[in-house]
Design an enzyme around this catalytic site. Structure first.
Site, PDB file in Angstrom:
ATOM      1  N   LYS A  29       0.370   2.740  -7.009  1.00  0.00           N
ATOM      2  CA  LYS A  29      -0.328   1.977  -8.056  1.00  0.00           C
ATOM      3  C   LYS A  29      -1.459   2.802  -8.671  1.00  0.00           C
ATOM      4  O   LYS A  29      -1.563   2.913  -9.897  1.00  0.00           O
ATOM      5  CB  LYS A  29      -0.878   0.672  -7.456  1.00  0.00           C
ATOM      6  N   GLU A  36      15.258   3.742  28.029  1.00  0.00           N
ATOM      7  CA  GLU A  36      15.675   4.187  26.705  1.00  0.00           C
ATOM      8  C   GLU A  36      17.188   4.339  26.621  1.00  0.00           C
ATOM      9  O   GLU A  36      17.782   4.107  25.559  1.00  0.00           O
ATOM     10  CB  GLU A  36      14.985   5.515  26.358  1.00  0.00           C
ATOM     11  N   PRO A  64       0.834  -1.219   0.000  1.00  0.00           N
ATOM     12  CA  PRO A  64       0.000   0.000   0.000  1.00  0.00           C
ATOM     13  C   PRO A  64       0.861   1.259   0.000  1.00  0.00           C
ATOM     14  O   PRO A  64       1.894   1.332   0.658  1.00  0.00           O
ATOM     15  CB  PRO A  64      -0.803  -0.122   1.307  1.00  0.00           C
ATOM     16  N   ASP A 121       8.996  -4.818  23.896  1.00  0.00           N
ATOM     17  CA  ASP A 121      10.333  -5.248  23.470  1.00  0.00           C
ATOM     18  C   ASP A 121      10.432  -6.771  23.475  1.00  0.00           C
ATOM     19  O   ASP A 121      10.961  -7.375  22.540  1.00  0.00           O
ATOM     20  CB  ASP A 121      11.391  -4.661  24.407  1.00  0.00           C
TER      21      ASP A 121
END
Length: 658
Positions: free
Chosen positions: A214, A431, A210, A506
């Site tokens: 096209k 993080e 997608p 995770d």
């Protein structure tokens, strides 16, 4: 059509209003009309001195009688005999008109509209009744016509003189453009190919994920071909009535043959082109009848028509084999996600007309967006322009472009979300663990940005982007990526001696990646290069519903053991790095707590040594290099190791990137 419907509905309301007024005038308006009184009684009232005036219109037999206030009578109307007048009638009753008071007898000239008004009072109700009857008949006829028009094609016809998209508006898919340019030349200059005995292709199937362009390419064909262009969606063929789909297909191709040479574009053809015999409706399923008619029209006994069918789908695996054979769809044009050069060209198309500052580098944006489709890049530029307008700026800067990349990948920022100080610190170390391990492993992708600001469905995220586009991944890259996934979990365990739900996503993504390494990619140490399990799907649902288990329980146990070994090894590698670089982990976390978001350059400034590079492994001497025969499709980079928000925040986990 909308104007005709508006006019028709307006006429209906006008007719209804006039009908109500006429009925009111007929039944309600007559309540105050004068009463009829015989001529003899009126003559007696004149003798008695009760009458104030007698009024007769010229040419009328009716005389209006107005009584004096003290006469005790209401005004009345009397009718005199034909071929006479009011004075003669009074004289016949022995009343001398000359002896009456002056002004008592009044003769009015004939009314200009009186006759018409009288006729209209009689004719108008008849006209209204007749009009309502005709309207109801036409509505009934229109309903019948609508019922009979179910089998008509709903394709939209675009003529050659209508402005549209052209090939210069399409970038990043040069090979696909070449294929379609050739199709356009077939239609424009058929003698060029007929001289060599070449046959015009019957159909072209555009295949790709997608957003790869096209439908945009089909619009470009319509703009370049200079021939009639019929556009329809696959879902517009099938209705709830049996036989409608096949009838619409016949009508569509009849129209196309009458306008030949022309192009027929069918978007999302998988809606009607799914493999036959796998549905729930039996052999007479409506969708299968529609597909059978498409097959006959594309390559039946009449194959001399100059009509080209272009179809688009992102599910070529579910299409019927008869639809894909040569003679129907002769060509399959693959549109994949663009590489870096394609992304540069697409971005140049979408930034036309947008004022960019000098610090905006199109190449830099292209390098930060591997795996983005053309639709993603268009959305990226549009989001950046919206951000600039929101900030009351006249130009789009690099800051808006970078923010737009994060918005497209992870969603908008949620700075208003309130979290406790402990959760904020845990998110920072989580993080920081991802960023530290990704920085220290040679085969992991470089860190571009780390943030503890909630964005989209995540409480924090670490964005890693490869230096170059990849067609395939090695086992070493998978192993380093697994370690990056586990790093947030390891950092929480080491710093807080606690486990939280923030690592749930995770762990899910790491487990899924390890399973694919063992069951799909043949990267198992003990099971070897074998594939296990085959996905089955229900055709009508278009979704995988179960896995065909083509292995024994013993093999299933070994698969689980291999997955566990991969996860445990990645967990141990991440733990080793975090323990050895504990000071760097703390430095990254503190910088995150101070700034909330840090870029890759700021992260790299915390290290004295350069980032480790992967070893370049070449093919053995005298042997050709190995190439990937079927590379997996490139994917848009998802935030690696994004820490999941606490469950009570009401957030959903982000979908896995692989």
């Amino acid at each position: 059509m909308p104007e005709q419907r508006w006019i028709r509905s307006s006429l209906v309301w006008i007719v209804l209003i006039v009908a109500v007024l006429a009925m009111w005038a007929t039944f309600v308006g007559n309540d105050g009309a004068p009463t009829a009184r015989p001529v003899g009684q009126v003559a007696q009232d004149v003798r008695d001195g009760k009458v104030k005036t007698l009024t007769q219109a010229e040419g009328s037999r009716e005389v209006e009688v107005a009584y004096l206030p003290d006469a005790g009578r209401k005004n009345a109307v009397t009718t005199i005999p034909a071929d006479t007048d009011l004075l003669t009638v009074l004289d016949n009753y022995g009343i001398d008109p000359a002896g009456l008071p002056s002004g008592m007898i009044v003769f009015e000239p004939a009314s200009r509209w009186g006759a018409w008004l009288g006729a209209l009072t009689f004719v108008l109700p008849m006209l209204i009744i007749l009009g309502i009857f005709v309207f109801m008949m036409r509505q009934s006829q229109g309903t019948n016509n609508q019922a009979m028009s179910f089998g008509k094609s709903r394709a939209r016809l675009f003529t050659a003189n209508r402005p549209s998209v052209v090939f210069s508006d399409v970038a990043g898919v040069e090979e696909a453009k070449e294929e379609l340019v050739e199709v356009v030349e077939f239609l424009k200059y058929p003698e060029k190919f007929a001289a060599l005995g070449a046959r015009i292709p019957r159909g072209v199937l555009l295949v790709g994920p997608p957003g790869t362009g096209k439908t945009l390419l089909s619009r470009a064909v319509a703009g370049e071909a200079g021939v009639p262009f019929f556009s329809i969606s696959g879902s517009e063929f099938v209705e709830m009535f049996v036989g409608v789909g096949a009838s619409r297909v016949r009508d569509l191709f009849d129209q196309a043959k009458r306008n030949a040479p022309c192009i027929v574009f069918v978007d999302e053809i998988d809606a009607v082109g799914r493999q036959r015999g796998a549905g729930l409706g039996g052999s007479h399923d409506e969708r299968e009848q529609t597909l059978n008619q498409i097959l006959v029209e594309m390559d039946g006994f009449d194959s001399s028509t100059n009509v080209i069918v272009i179809a688009a789908t992102n599910r070529p695996d579910v299409l019927d084999p008869a639809l894909l054979r040569p003679g129907r769809f002769d060509r399959q044009v693959i549109l994949d996600r663009p590489d870096i050069q394609g992304r540069i060209e697409i971005l140049n198309v979408h930034v036309r007309g947008k004022p960019l500052e000098e610090d905006v580098s199109i190449e830099g944006l292209a390098r930060q967006t591997p795996g983005f489709s053309g639709a993603d890049l268009e959305n990226l530029v549009n989001e950046a322009a919206i951000l600039a307008a929101r900030r009351n700026r006249k130009t789009v800067s690099r800051e808006e472009m970078t923010e737009a990349i994060d918005r497209v990948i992870a969603g908008p920022q949620r700075k208003s979300r309130v979290i406790s100080d402990r959760e904020r610190v845990m998110t920072a170390y989580h993080e920081a663990g991802h960023a530290l391990v990704a920085r220290m492993l040679p085969n992991a992708d470089p860190v571009r940005k780390v943030s503890i600001v909630a964005r989209g469905m995540m409480g924090g995220y670490t964005r890693v982007v490869p230096d170059e586009d990849r067609l395939f991944k090695t086992k070493a890259q998978f192993e380093d990526e697994l370690a990056v996934y586990m790093a947030g979990h390891v950092a929480e365990e080491m710093v807080f001696e606690e486990q939280s739900t923030g690592a749930a996503n995770d762990i899910e993504r790491a487990t899924g990646m390890a399973r694919r390494m063992v069951t799909e990619f043949g990267m198992s140490r003990t099971l070897g290069p074998r594939a296990f399990g085959k996905k089955d799907e229900l055709i009508f649902l278009g979704r995988e519903i179960n896995e065909q288990r083509n292995y024994s329980d013993e093999i299933a146990y070994q698969i689980d053991q291999e997955i566990r070994e991969l996860i445990d090894a990645a967990h141990e590698r991440a733990r080793t790095i975090v323990e050895d670089q504990a000071d760097k982990l703390t430095a990254i976390a503190e910088l995150l707590l101070a700034k909330e978001t840090i870029e890759g350059e700021e992260l790299e400034a915390l290290f004295e040594t350069p980032r480790p590079r992967p070893d370049l492994i070449g093919p053995p001497t005298g042997r050709p290099s190995r190439t990937a025969t079927a590379p997996p499709p490139a994917e848009r980079p998802a935030p690696r190791g994004g820490r999941e928000a606490p469950p009570n925040a009401g957030q959903l986990r982000p979908q896995p990137a692989d």
